[in-house]
Design a protein around this motif. Structure first.
Motif, PDB file in Angstrom:
ATOM      1  N   SER A 282       0.894   9.656  -5.709  1.00 54.08           N
ATOM      2  CA  SER A 282       1.014  11.000  -5.157  1.00 54.08           C
ATOM      3  C   SER A 282       1.495  12.012  -6.196  1.00 54.08           C
ATOM      4  CB  SER A 282       1.944  11.004  -3.945  1.00 54.08           C
ATOM      5  OG  SER A 282       3.255  10.746  -4.341  1.00 54.08           O
TER       6      SER A 282
ATOM      7  N   GLN B 256     -10.142  21.773  -2.522  1.00 51.09           N
ATOM      8  CA  GLN B 256     -10.278  21.474  -1.099  1.00 51.09           C
ATOM      9  C   GLN B 256      -9.094  22.021  -0.314  1.00 51.09           C
ATOM     10  OE1 GLN B 256     -10.758  17.220  -1.693  1.00 51.09           O
ATOM     11  NE2 GLN B 256     -12.831  17.305  -0.837  1.00 51.09           N
TER      12      GLN B 256
ATOM     13  N   ALA C 265      -6.707  11.230  -5.840  1.00 49.71           N
ATOM     14  CA  ALA C 265      -7.939  10.445  -5.745  1.00 49.71           C
ATOM     15  C   ALA C 265      -8.674  10.736  -4.432  1.00 49.71           C
ATOM     16  CB  ALA C 265      -7.625   8.955  -5.834  1.00 49.71           C
ATOM     17  N   LYS C 266      -7.988  11.344  -3.459  1.00 51.20           N
ATOM     18  CA  LYS C 266      -8.583  11.591  -2.146  1.00 51.20           C
ATOM     19  C   LYS C 266      -8.841  13.059  -1.830  1.00 51.20           C
ATOM     20  CE  LYS C 266      -6.602   7.453  -0.105  1.00 51.20           C
ATOM     21  NZ  LYS C 266      -5.722   6.921   0.926  1.00 51.20           N
ATOM     22  N   VAL C 267      -8.095  13.968  -2.450  1.00 49.86           N
ATOM     23  CA  VAL C 267      -8.245  15.393  -2.153  1.00 49.86           C
ATOM     24  C   VAL C 267      -8.004  16.195  -3.426  1.00 49.86           C
ATOM     25  CG1 VAL C 267      -5.828  15.706  -1.437  1.00 49.86           C
ATOM     26  CG2 VAL C 267      -7.591  17.217  -0.512  1.00 49.86           C
ATOM     27  N   THR C 268      -8.727  17.300  -3.552  1.00 46.63           N
ATOM     28  CA  THR C 268      -8.604  18.139  -4.749  1.00 46.63           C
ATOM     29  C   THR C 268      -7.872  19.442  -4.414  1.00 46.63           C
ATOM     30  OG1 THR C 268     -10.681  19.331  -4.368  1.00 46.63           O
ATOM     31  CG2 THR C 268     -10.812  17.259  -5.630  1.00 46.63           C
TER      32      THR C 268
ATOM     33  N   GLN D  91       0.698   4.303  -2.707  1.00 44.05           N
ATOM     34  CA  GLN D  91       0.523   5.701  -2.327  1.00 44.05           C
ATOM     35  C   GLN D  91       1.604   6.579  -2.949  1.00 44.05           C
ATOM     36  OE1 GLN D  91       0.480   5.683   1.928  1.00 44.05           O
ATOM     37  NE2 GLN D  91      -1.617   4.920   2.056  1.00 44.05           N
TER      38      GLN D  91
ATOM     39  N   PRO E 176      -7.753  14.382   4.180  1.00 37.94           N
ATOM     40  CA  PRO E 176      -7.468  13.018   3.737  1.00 37.94           C
ATOM     41  C   PRO E 176      -6.733  13.058   2.401  1.00 37.94           C
ATOM     42  CG  PRO E 176      -9.848  13.405   3.902  1.00 37.94           C
ATOM     43  CD  PRO E 176      -9.160  14.681   4.256  1.00 37.94           C
ATOM     44  N   GLY E 177      -5.674  12.308   2.292  1.00 39.15           N
ATOM     45  CA  GLY E 177      -4.925  12.256   1.041  1.00 39.15           C
ATOM     46  C   GLY E 177      -3.704  13.150   1.007  1.00 39.15           C
TER      47      GLY E 177
ATOM     48  N   SER F 138       0.830  -1.204   0.000  1.00 39.64           N
ATOM     49  CA  SER F 138       0.000   0.000   0.000  1.00 39.64           C
ATOM     50  C   SER F 138       0.864   1.253   0.000  1.00 39.64           C
ATOM     51  CB  SER F 138      -0.970   0.003   1.180  1.00 39.64           C
ATOM     52  OG  SER F 138      -0.273   0.105   2.400  1.00 39.64           O
TER      53      SER F 138
ATOM     54  N   PHE G 124       0.268  15.024  -2.253  1.00 40.97           N
ATOM     55  CA  PHE G 124      -1.080  14.530  -1.990  1.00 40.97           C
ATOM     56  C   PHE G 124      -1.486  13.447  -2.979  1.00 40.97           C
ATOM     57  CE2 PHE G 124      -1.433  17.619  -5.273  1.00 40.97           C
ATOM     58  CZ  PHE G 124      -2.550  17.300  -6.027  1.00 40.97           C
ATOM     59  N   ASP G 125      -2.572  12.751  -2.643  1.00 40.86           N
ATOM     60  CA  ASP G 125      -3.175  11.741  -3.502  1.00 40.86           C
ATOM     61  C   ASP G 125      -4.386  12.386  -4.174  1.00 40.86           C
ATOM     62  OD1 ASP G 125      -4.513   9.639  -4.706  1.00 40.86           O
ATOM     63  OD2 ASP G 125      -4.454   8.331  -2.949  1.00 40.86           O
TER      64      ASP G 125
END
Length: 145
Positions: free
Chosen positions: A74, A128, A122-125, A70, A101-102, A66, A119-120
């Motif tokens: 990223s 945001q 898929a989890k945060v824009t 990640q 998150p992310g 995992s 950042f990821d």
């Protein structure tokens, strides 16, 4: 029991105080709630629990597979952040970003006026992250190269 933030002579400072209150900057939208009470009575005050407090969560163990996913997913983005005036501003900005998150990492500098965020997507824009920075009273814009 309520733990005093500081003791000034026979008085104790209680409540919540932001680091920027210490440097004297006045950023619109930032509020603190603190008061002076006799030091002898500070320990008898009820504990302050923020209305948005959430129970602590147990971290999920990271496996090597995992972790590799990640790292591969990223991305890094740089924001120009206007309104920061001190090291407390840096800490607040880093904290608000890394709580999303992310977001894996946030390197913030008030000297440069930047925040470099790993950042990821898929989890945060991006939106945001900008909104999170805006909650502190600062403005953030993406640096395009």
């Amino acid at each position: 029991m309520h733990k005093p933030l500081a003791t000034l002579g026979i008085f104790a400072v209680t409540g919540t105080i932001a680091l920027c209150d210490l440097c004297g900057s006045s950023t619109p939208g930032r509020t603190s709630s603190f008061s002076l009470v006799p030091a002898a009575h500070a320990a008898t005050l009820p504990a302050h629990v923020p209305s948005d407090a959430q129970p602590p969560t147990t971290p999920t163990p990271v496996t090597s597979a995992s972790a590799a996913q990640q790292v591969a997913a990223s991305q890094t983005i740089t924001f120009t952040v206007k309104g920061m005036t001190c090291a407390g501003c840096v800490l607040s900005t880093r904290k608000v970003l890394t709580r999303l998150p992310g977001v894996a990492k946030a390197d913030v500098s008030y000297e440069k006026g930047t925040a470099v965020v790993t950042f990821d997507p898929a989890k945060v824009t991006e939106a945001q992250m900008i909104a999170a920075i805006k909650t502190l009273g600062y403005t953030a814009t993406k640096v395009t190269r």
